[in-house]
Motif scaffolding. Structure first.
Motif, PDB file in Angstrom:
ATOM      1  N   TYR A  15      -1.087 -27.866  16.966  1.00 38.14           N
ATOM      2  CA  TYR A  15       0.046 -28.711  16.602  1.00 38.14           C
ATOM      3  C   TYR A  15       0.356 -29.973  17.457  1.00 38.14           C
ATOM      4  O   TYR A  15       0.576 -30.961  16.920  1.00 38.14           O
ATOM      5  CB  TYR A  15       1.386 -28.063  16.760  1.00 38.14           C
ATOM      6  CG  TYR A  15       1.669 -26.872  15.790  1.00 38.14           C
ATOM      7  CD1 TYR A  15       0.967 -26.797  14.512  1.00 38.14           C
ATOM      8  CD2 TYR A  15       2.186 -25.535  16.366  1.00 38.14           C
ATOM      9  CE1 TYR A  15       1.409 -25.762  13.528  1.00 38.14           C
ATOM     10  CE2 TYR A  15       2.272 -24.634  15.530  1.00 38.14           C
ATOM     11  CZ  TYR A  15       1.948 -24.758  14.130  1.00 38.14           C
ATOM     12  OH  TYR A  15       2.367 -23.556  13.306  1.00 38.14           O
ATOM     13  N   ALA A  16       0.091 -29.921  18.743  1.00 37.13           N
ATOM     14  CA  ALA A  16      -0.050 -30.903  19.779  1.00 37.13           C
ATOM     15  C   ALA A  16      -0.846 -32.058  19.342  1.00 37.13           C
ATOM     16  O   ALA A  16      -0.604 -33.006  19.674  1.00 37.13           O
ATOM     17  CB  ALA A  16      -0.133 -30.148  21.364  1.00 37.13           C
ATOM     18  N   GLY A  17      -2.170 -31.742  19.078  1.00 34.95           N
ATOM     19  CA  GLY A  17      -3.086 -32.755  18.734  1.00 34.95           C
ATOM     20  C   GLY A  17      -3.172 -33.426  17.403  1.00 34.95           C
ATOM     21  O   GLY A  17      -3.779 -33.994  16.801  1.00 34.95           O
ATOM     22  N   ALA A  18      -2.121 -32.850  16.589  1.00 39.37           N
ATOM     23  CA  ALA A  18      -1.906 -33.387  15.143  1.00 39.37           C
ATOM     24  C   ALA A  18      -0.737 -34.420  15.106  1.00 39.37           C
ATOM     25  O   ALA A  18      -0.134 -34.547  15.799  1.00 39.37           O
ATOM     26  CB  ALA A  18      -1.402 -32.469  14.120  1.00 39.37           C
ATOM     27  N   ASP A  19      -1.022 -35.275  14.050  1.00 40.47           N
ATOM     28  CA  ASP A  19      -0.122 -36.576  13.939  1.00 40.47           C
ATOM     29  C   ASP A  19       0.847 -35.831  12.743  1.00 40.47           C
ATOM     30  O   ASP A  19       2.028 -36.464  12.890  1.00 40.47           O
ATOM     31  CB  ASP A  19      -0.916 -37.433  13.138  1.00 40.47           C
ATOM     32  CG  ASP A  19      -1.936 -38.092  14.104  1.00 40.47           C
ATOM     33  OD1 ASP A  19      -1.464 -38.715  15.077  1.00 40.47           O
ATOM     34  OD2 ASP A  19      -3.099 -38.258  13.730  1.00 40.47           O
ATOM     35  N   LEU A  20       0.563 -34.740  12.088  1.00 43.05           N
ATOM     36  CA  LEU A  20       1.394 -34.436  11.139  1.00 43.05           C
ATOM     37  C   LEU A  20       0.864 -32.794  10.832  1.00 43.05           C
ATOM     38  O   LEU A  20      -0.237 -32.536  11.033  1.00 43.05           O
ATOM     39  CB  LEU A  20       1.078 -34.947   9.909  1.00 43.05           C
ATOM     40  CG  LEU A  20       1.919 -34.615   8.669  1.00 43.05           C
ATOM     41  CD1 LEU A  20       3.270 -35.096   8.527  1.00 43.05           C
ATOM     42  CD2 LEU A  20       1.238 -35.173   7.400  1.00 43.05           C
ATOM     43  N   VAL A  21       1.835 -31.794  10.495  1.00 40.86           N
ATOM     44  CA  VAL A  21       1.460 -30.425  10.452  1.00 40.86           C
ATOM     45  C   VAL A  21       1.937 -30.230   8.932  1.00 40.86           C
ATOM     46  O   VAL A  21       2.861 -30.395   8.323  1.00 40.86           O
ATOM     47  CB  VAL A  21       2.032 -29.371  11.128  1.00 40.86           C
ATOM     48  CG1 VAL A  21       1.551 -28.077  10.914  1.00 40.86           C
ATOM     49  CG2 VAL A  21       2.027 -29.695  12.883  1.00 40.86           C
ATOM     50  N   VAL A  22       0.764 -29.340   8.093  1.00 39.48           N
ATOM     51  CA  VAL A  22       1.041 -28.949   6.754  1.00 39.48           C
ATOM     52  C   VAL A  22       1.138 -27.464   6.737  1.00 39.48           C
ATOM     53  O   VAL A  22       0.168 -26.821   7.499  1.00 39.48           O
ATOM     54  CB  VAL A  22      -0.287 -29.268   5.835  1.00 39.48           C
ATOM     55  CG1 VAL A  22       0.024 -28.538   4.229  1.00 39.48           C
ATOM     56  CG2 VAL A  22      -0.091 -30.858   5.571  1.00 39.48           C
TER      57      VAL A  22
END
Length: 141
Positions: A60-67
């Motif tokens: 999650y931390a490395g994501a710009d967005l979570v699906v």
């Protein structure tokens, strides 16, 4: 008879086929919950995201967005889905919900539980359409 399992040489591993990711390439975290159909939908979403130039983040931390691809058929799956959405919101803050639970009450069920999600869609890989067309999701980048 002697054990010869240690005599076997494993087949060489296939070379990693990772694409190098540019710093400005959007990264999407992904959570898949539910039945085999949801897994197929998740695979389609991830495939389409990669084809559109998105990188899949392992955290999650490395994501710009979570699906979060949800399940909504049994109470335990609903709770697991709501927990996963809450966790993604807490750790990332930018979440799109898709899947069967997303379709419940036209998305109102999810929005009532988690009003800060960026978008809610039903099943069948609709999350990619949201990423491509939604100004709300684009602003999240």
């Amino acid at each position: 008879m002697p054990d010869r399992s240690s005599d076997r040489t494993p087949a060489p591993a296939a070379p990693a086929q990772r694409r190098s990711h540019e710093a400005n390439e959007p990264r999407v975290g992904f959570v898949s919950l539910g039945c085999p159909k949801a897994l197929v939908d998740s695979e389609q979403i991830v495939t389409q995201l990669r084809a559109e130039g998105y990188a899949i983040s392992p955290s999650y931390a490395g994501a710009d967005l979570v699906v979060v691809n949800t399940c909504g058929f049994i109470d335990a799956a609903v709770e697991e889905s709501l927990d996963a959405i809450g966790e993604a919101l807490a750790e990332n803050g930018k979440v799109i919900v898709t899947g069967c639970l997303g379709a419940k009450d036209g998305g109102a069920f999810i929005r009532d539980a988690h009003p800060n999600v960026l978008a809610v869609t039903g099943p069948h890989a609709a999350a990619v359409d949201v990423l491509m067309r939604s100004p709300t999701a684009r602003v999240a980048w």
